[in-house]
Scaffold this motif. Structure first.
Motif: not given
Length: 405
Positions: A44, A48, A280, A283, A314, A340-343, A346, A350
């Motif tokens: 993760h 990011r 999350r 995904t 992911y 706080r997933h970024i699926s 980011h 995004v």
């Protein structure tokens, strides 16, 4: 010689593969179907950082393997690696220009205006759900698939008569098993459908996103037809596939976690928690292709060499214990660790359609369970089969019983 994790083109064990990628460290050497070597970011925090690192760009001409002619023009994944000029494939000032123009068209107000249409489509599809002679219905084919396709067609102003053919074309577009002879023909036909839609809307604008993209401008600057066609194809592809998988994976995990299903059906837990935990834990997008290093980029104790390619895994990132705690491997809609997933990505790239996907799932899932609160899988979850799509967490079908006998 670098030892690489070979991604299974048939996606027979996505969870196991994602675990192996995570265990390999934040940067794993992998091989895509077709024998294409790339790097994958699997943790993760590192994802990011890399997703905002200007040394990693979308310009395929930076890719050494592409420059050397090592990537065949009929590689099954070429449409994802080189999808044409859009905000997905440019960086810097060009990206900001395109992103701004798309944002002018895909406003929060426009997305929220879709709620009534999504609700109507959902209810209509639920009205039509009927079990076969064996008491089983394929919830993916009869509900999870058509809903996002109707929504995206409405949003983009695509004629509904084109949807059956688009379904066939996108099946080939995403699949690792598309014969080389069909790859270029598929991409050409998809672009032709999108170009025809743009031409029709330029001649006769309507209340749709394609017309809005044509009319959008910033300081007198407009998107070119090529940019609109590529943007339209990007948004149709991402806009339906992600939401299909989100709905399907939520149903699967609620079925395999009946105690959590009871919590959400009782109202003790909100449906938004189901949506975010599914994003999350399961995904919809397992890997996103592709970024290219303009110079050496250190990641942990490894380096992405200049000219090499990076994918964002992911499926592995969503269950990173460093980000989501020791229970990262559990589906838990009540988790106390902030999700706080970024699926949806980011940084600058995004996903612009994240709000629409959340809206569709947020309407569809509670409506589905309000109508069929006893809905359950018709076969064990272990027998569900993934489609041969390395970029998507996508099932062939989702057989369910709508009611308890």
């Amino acid at each position: 010689m670098t030892s690489r994790i070979v991604l299974d083109p048939f996606v027979s064990d996505l969870d196991g593969e994602s675990a192996r990628l995570r265990e390999a460290g934040p940067l794993a050497a992998v091989e895509l179907p077709g024998g294409v070597p790339v790097w994958a970011v699997t943790h993760h925090a590192e994802a990011r950082a890399l997703l905002t690192d200007p040394r990693l760009v979308k310009d395929i001409n930076v890719w050494g393997a592409w420059q050397r002619g090592e990537i065949a023009p009929d590689w099954p994944l070429i449409g994802l690696a080189n999808p044409g000029r859009s905000m997905l494939t440019v960086d810097g000032a060009d990206h900001r220009r395109m992103r701004t123009l798309v944002a002018q068209a895909l406003t929060p107000r426009r997305v929220e205006q879709m709620r009534e249409r999504i609700t109507k489509l959902t209810e209509g599809l639920l009205d039509g759900l009927t079990s076969g002679p064996d008491g089983v219905v394929d919830l993916k084919a009869d509900f999870a698939y058509p809903l996002p396709m109707y929504v995206i067609a409405d949003l983009m102003g695509i004629e509904e008569s084109r949807l059956p053919r688009l379904k066939e074309l996108f099946e080939k577009f995403f699949s690792t098993q598309t014969p080389p002879a069909e790859v270029i023909a598929t991409l050409t036909e998809l672009a032709g459908i999108m170009a025809a839609t743009v031409a029709a809307k330029r001649a006769e604008p309507g209340d749709d996103l394609t017309s809005a993209l044509i009319l959008a401008s910033e300081d007198g600057d407009h998107l070119t037809d090529e940019e609109i066609v590529s943007t339209l194809q990007l948004m149709v592809a991402a806009g339906h596939e992600t939401t299909i998988s989100l709905i399907v994976n939520a149903v699967v995990n609620l079925s395999t976690h009946p105690e959590q299903r009871a919590l959400v059906l009782s109202g003790e837990v909100d449906w938004s928690a189901v949506v975010e935990e599914t994003l999350r834990y399961a995904t919809p997008t397992s890997h996103v292709l592709i970024r290219f290093a303009t110079e050496d980029v250190p990641v942990g104790d490894k380096v992405i060499p200049a000219g090499d390619a990076l994918i964002v895994s992911y499926g592995a990132i969503g269950r990173d214990e460093n980000a989501h705690g020791p229970s990262a491997g559990d589906f838990d809609i009540t988790r106390t660790v902030e999700n706080r997933h970024i699926s949806f990505g980011h940084g600058p790239h995004v996903c612009p359609g994240a709000a629409l996907s959340r809206l569709e799932a947020g309407v569809a899932l509670p409506a589905l369970y309000a109508r069929f609160p006893d809905l359950d899988l018709a076969i064990p979850a272990t027998e569900l089969r993934n489609k041969p799509v390395v970029t998507q967490n996508d099932l062939h079908e989702l057989p369910v019983h709508l009611t308890v006998d």
